[in-house]
Scaffold this active site. Sequence first.
Site, PDB file in Angstrom:
ATOM      1  N   TYR A  59      50.154  79.185  47.039  1.00 12.28           N
ATOM      2  CA  TYR A  59      50.014  78.169  47.846  1.00 12.28           C
ATOM      3  C   TYR A  59      48.803  78.953  48.854  1.00 12.28           C
ATOM      4  O   TYR A  59      49.235  79.935  49.485  1.00 12.28           O
ATOM      5  CB  TYR A  59      51.229  78.077  48.935  1.00 12.28           C
ATOM      6  CG  TYR A  59      52.322  77.290  48.172  1.00 12.28           C
ATOM      7  CD1 TYR A  59      51.997  76.565  46.785  1.00 12.28           C
ATOM      8  CD2 TYR A  59      53.652  77.615  48.528  1.00 12.28           C
ATOM      9  CE1 TYR A  59      53.080  76.133  46.306  1.00 12.28           C
ATOM     10  CE2 TYR A  59      54.662  76.740  47.856  1.00 12.28           C
ATOM     11  CZ  TYR A  59      54.288  76.146  46.732  1.00 12.28           C
ATOM     12  OH  TYR A  59      55.354  75.417  46.028  1.00 12.28           O
ATOM     13  N   LEU A 209      61.417  63.899  50.504  1.00 15.28           N
ATOM     14  CA  LEU A 209      60.707  62.666  50.986  1.00 15.28           C
ATOM     15  C   LEU A 209      59.642  62.340  50.361  1.00 15.28           C
ATOM     16  O   LEU A 209      58.781  61.553  51.217  1.00 15.28           O
ATOM     17  CB  LEU A 209      60.198  63.317  52.546  1.00 15.28           C
ATOM     18  CG  LEU A 209      61.317  63.452  53.821  1.00 15.28           C
ATOM     19  CD1 LEU A 209      60.809  64.025  54.856  1.00 15.28           C
ATOM     20  CD2 LEU A 209      62.332  62.323  53.876  1.00 15.28           C
ATOM     21  N   ARG A 211      56.942  63.666  49.521  1.00 11.08           N
ATOM     22  CA  ARG A 211      55.550  63.988  50.039  1.00 11.08           C
ATOM     23  C   ARG A 211      55.320  63.321  51.250  1.00 11.08           C
ATOM     24  O   ARG A 211      54.037  62.698  51.284  1.00 11.08           O
ATOM     25  CB  ARG A 211      54.524  63.842  48.834  1.00 11.08           C
ATOM     26  CG  ARG A 211      54.880  65.181  47.924  1.00 11.08           C
ATOM     27  CD  ARG A 211      54.038  65.175  46.999  1.00 11.08           C
ATOM     28  NE  ARG A 211      54.352  66.201  45.815  1.00 11.08           N
ATOM     29  CZ  ARG A 211      55.417  66.287  45.049  1.00 11.08           C
ATOM     30  NH1 ARG A 211      56.127  65.065  45.013  1.00 11.08           N
ATOM     31  NH2 ARG A 211      55.675  67.528  44.412  1.00 11.08           N
ATOM     32  N   GLY A 212      56.325  62.634  51.926  1.00 10.74           N
ATOM     33  CA  GLY A 212      55.885  61.887  53.002  1.00 10.74           C
ATOM     34  C   GLY A 212      56.144  60.529  52.954  1.00 10.74           C
ATOM     35  O   GLY A 212      56.247  59.703  53.810  1.00 10.74           O
ATOM     36  N   SER A 215      59.270  59.037  54.607  1.00  8.30           N
ATOM     37  CA  SER A 215      59.507  59.611  55.683  1.00  8.30           C
ATOM     38  C   SER A 215      59.554  58.704  56.763  1.00  8.30           C
ATOM     39  O   SER A 215      60.154  59.000  57.755  1.00  8.30           O
ATOM     40  CB  SER A 215      58.316  60.358  56.204  1.00  8.30           C
ATOM     41  OG  SER A 215      57.248  59.790  56.433  1.00  8.30           O
TER      42      SER A 215
END
Length: 337
Positions: A59, A209, A211-212, A215
């Site tokens: 990352y 979620l 990746r949003g 959300s």
Amino acid sequence: MTAIPTRRLGRTGPLASALGLGAMGMSDLYGPADEAESIATVNAALDAGITLIDTGDFYGMGHNELLIREALRGRDRESVLISVKFGAQRGPDGAWLGVDAGPAATKTALAYTLRRLRTDHVDVYRPARLDPKVPIEETVGAIAELVQAGYVRHIGLSEVGADTLRRAAAVHPISDLQIEYSLISRSLEAEVLPTARELGIGITAYGVLSRGLLSGHWTADRELKGGDFRGSSPRFQGENLAHNLALVEQLRRIAEAKGASTAQVAIAWVAAQGEDIVPLVGARRRERLDEALGALDVRLDQADLAAIEAAVPADAAAGDRYAAAQMAYLDSERRSH
């Protein structure tokens, strides 16, 4: 908010907070991030009682581990569980070059991780993907030697299928399987989750979620900045996105009736699938962390769960969870024969 309860990572793993923090987006793959806010968010999570922090050595090419080191400065190391993924190979341009989870690469990667984190051990160490060139027994065997030497406390896996789980568990106890699990990513329910439960392996669920997408904050006209992999993710494209956002609107109505946010209900749904599941939330800012923590106060009864199932049935999402090149690395998506 009430104190964060704990859940054990499998039969043999450590006790962890019932919600973990996934730190990937603070360094990579979701576009630019604010480093000072990221560090503040990690500290806010720890102050709130989150004990599990998940990272990967790839990352931001080590940046995420250095960021976590900075956030943990002055804290009691034993009070934090650090889960690290390794094995993903990347070029200086960020390109994905495959997986190397051979024994030598495994031990070398850990040596660099320990130095970057400035720690003498990693709590859970796991290959990010199955290396098709290396039998899982060899990878797990190498990590088992690191456990014996005291550098690793527990062995985890990520995105592997039922057969691989069995083979790995025959070599050394596996604490947990990290795998995507959300209302719109439920393929693990068929084989992988029952096998993990049979073997006493916990689940750390990422992408809760999606990746949003789940959300409640995503809009069809959102512009993605450079380096955000969602720009090539099938679920975020064209008609797929419109279809998926319509599912989110159905979920939003249920959430509003519960006095909760859409994200909170999506996180609570994953947590409600079993005491052996710890959702990981990828909050990059304190306000998103606060919202995620609120999910711990959302109680879903059978009527709520049935309403959610009706609103967002299994397999309701349009589009795969990764582009084809990345899907090919998911041993978890291959069916047993």
